[in-house]
Design an enzyme around this catalytic site. Structure first.
Site, PDB file in Angstrom:
ATOM      1  N   GLY A  93       0.804  -1.223   0.000  1.00 15.50           N
ATOM      2  CA  GLY A  93       0.000   0.000   0.000  1.00 15.50           C
ATOM      3  C   GLY A  93       0.837   1.275   0.000  1.00 15.50           C
ATOM      4  O   GLY A  93       0.356   2.342   0.367  1.00 15.50           O
ATOM      5  N   HIS A 100       9.810   5.767   4.002  1.00 16.73           N
ATOM      6  CA  HIS A 100       9.369   6.581   5.137  1.00 16.73           C
ATOM      7  C   HIS A 100       8.809   5.688   6.229  1.00 16.73           C
ATOM      8  O   HIS A 100       8.178   4.670   5.961  1.00 16.73           O
ATOM      9  CB  HIS A 100       8.323   7.624   4.715  1.00 16.73           C
ATOM     10  CG  HIS A 100       7.179   7.071   3.932  1.00 16.73           C
ATOM     11  ND1 HIS A 100       7.275   6.761   2.592  1.00 16.73           N
ATOM     12  CD2 HIS A 100       5.905   6.764   4.292  1.00 16.73           C
ATOM     13  CE1 HIS A 100       6.116   6.289   2.164  1.00 16.73           C
ATOM     14  NE2 HIS A 100       5.265   6.265   3.179  1.00 16.73           N
ATOM     15  N   HIS A 102       6.115   5.766   9.192  1.00 16.74           N
ATOM     16  CA  HIS A 102       4.992   6.469   9.813  1.00 16.74           C
ATOM     17  C   HIS A 102       5.057   6.257  11.317  1.00 16.74           C
ATOM     18  O   HIS A 102       5.337   5.145  11.771  1.00 16.74           O
ATOM     19  CB  HIS A 102       3.645   5.859   9.400  1.00 16.74           C
ATOM     20  CG  HIS A 102       3.259   6.004   7.984  1.00 16.74           C
ATOM     21  ND1 HIS A 102       2.302   6.902   7.564  1.00 16.74           N
ATOM     22  CD2 HIS A 102       3.649   5.340   6.870  1.00 16.74           C
ATOM     23  CE1 HIS A 102       2.112   6.778   6.255  1.00 16.74           C
ATOM     24  NE2 HIS A 102       2.915   5.833   5.816  1.00 16.74           N
TER      25      HIS A 102
HETATM   26  P1  5GP Z   1       2.370   5.561   2.190  1.00 15.97           P
HETATM   27  O1  5GP Z   1       0.960   5.260   1.809  1.00 15.97           O
HETATM   28  O2  5GP Z   1       3.255   5.696   0.963  1.00 15.97           O
HETATM   29  O3  5GP Z   1       2.948   4.667   3.223  1.00 15.97           O
HETATM   30  O4  5GP Z   1       2.308   6.973   2.910  1.00 15.97           O
HETATM   31  C1  5GP Z   1       2.412   8.183   2.265  1.00 15.97           C
HETATM   32  C2  5GP Z   1       1.914   9.226   3.234  1.00 15.97           C
HETATM   33  O5  5GP Z   1       2.310  10.492   2.746  1.00 15.97           O
HETATM   34  C3  5GP Z   1       0.399   9.273   3.384  1.00 15.97           C
HETATM   35  O6  5GP Z   1       0.043   9.049   4.751  1.00 15.97           O
HETATM   36  C4  5GP Z   1       0.022  10.671   2.914  1.00 15.97           C
HETATM   37  O7  5GP Z   1      -1.022  11.271   3.665  1.00 15.97           O
HETATM   38  C5  5GP Z   1       1.322  11.428   3.055  1.00 15.97           C
HETATM   39  N1  5GP Z   1       1.462  12.535   2.123  1.00 15.97           N
HETATM   40  C6  5GP Z   1       1.173  12.517   0.792  1.00 15.97           C
HETATM   41  N2  5GP Z   1       1.446  13.716   0.237  1.00 15.97           N
HETATM   42  C7  5GP Z   1       1.919  14.497   1.242  1.00 15.97           C
HETATM   43  C8  5GP Z   1       2.365  15.867   1.280  1.00 15.97           C
HETATM   44  O8  5GP Z   1       2.390  16.588   0.292  1.00 15.97           O
HETATM   45  N3  5GP Z   1       2.772  16.342   2.491  1.00 15.97           N
HETATM   46  C9  5GP Z   1       2.755  15.555   3.626  1.00 15.97           C
HETATM   47  N4  5GP Z   1       3.159  16.126   4.755  1.00 15.97           N
HETATM   48  N5  5GP Z   1       2.341  14.283   3.615  1.00 15.97           N
HETATM   49  C10 5GP Z   1       1.927  13.757   2.437  1.00 15.97           C
END
Ligand code: 5GP
Ligand code: ZN
Length: 119
Positions: A93, A100, A102
């Site tokens: 996902g 990164h 979380h």
């Molecule tokens: P992933 O789904 O790849 O593990 O998490 C990506 C995260 O990046 C998501 O929780 C999403 O809300 C966050 N995100 C996406 N675009 C941006 C942005 O422009 N700024 C910030 N601060 N977070 C972002």
């Protein structure tokens, strides 16, 4: 030309709510928080995901985890804890292809909510 969203945030081309920065790491709040505390810890070096770490990245990976832990405590989650999540590639996902971690905390994450993150 690198079209990575988090590289653009690291370069200051896209704003973020910054929590921590050093030569190798940036931490900032998630734009769409899943809980009262939701931040991301990223390496400044572009690494696609945890499956694409190479051996020289192991120290950096440890520093990312340590920073996530320290920041979680600074955000008041040391006692009750929270959830550290690393999504990788499509089945994981992952939506932003820059490694990164979380951290999500500040409220109880019950199994029902866990299923949103864990499938
Ligand atoms: P992933 O789904 O790849 O593990 O998490 C990506 C995260 O990046 C998501 O929780 C999403 O809300 C966050 N995100 C996406 N675009 C941006 C942005 O422009 N700024 C910030 N601060 N977070 C972002
Ligand atoms: Zn990147």
């Amino acid at each position: 030309m690198n079209n990575c969203l988090f590289c653009k945030i690291i370069a200051g081309e896209i704003p973020c709510k910054k929590l921590y920065e050093d030569d190798d790491i940036l931490a900032f709040f998630d734009i769409k928080p899943a809980a009262p505390v939701h931040f991301l810890v990223v390496p400044k070096k572009h690494i696609n995901n945890l499956l694409e770490l190479d051996s020289q990245d192991s120290l950096l990976a440890g520093r990312l985890l340590y920073r996530a832990s320290e920041l979680a405590k600074e955000q008041g989650c040391g006692e009750k804890g929270g959830r550290f999540i690393i999504n990788a590639k499509s089945d994981g996902g992952q939506t932003v292809d820059h490694l990164h971690i979380h951290f999500i905390g500040g409220r109880s994450l019950r199994p029902k909510l866990a299923s949103i993150f864990l499938g």
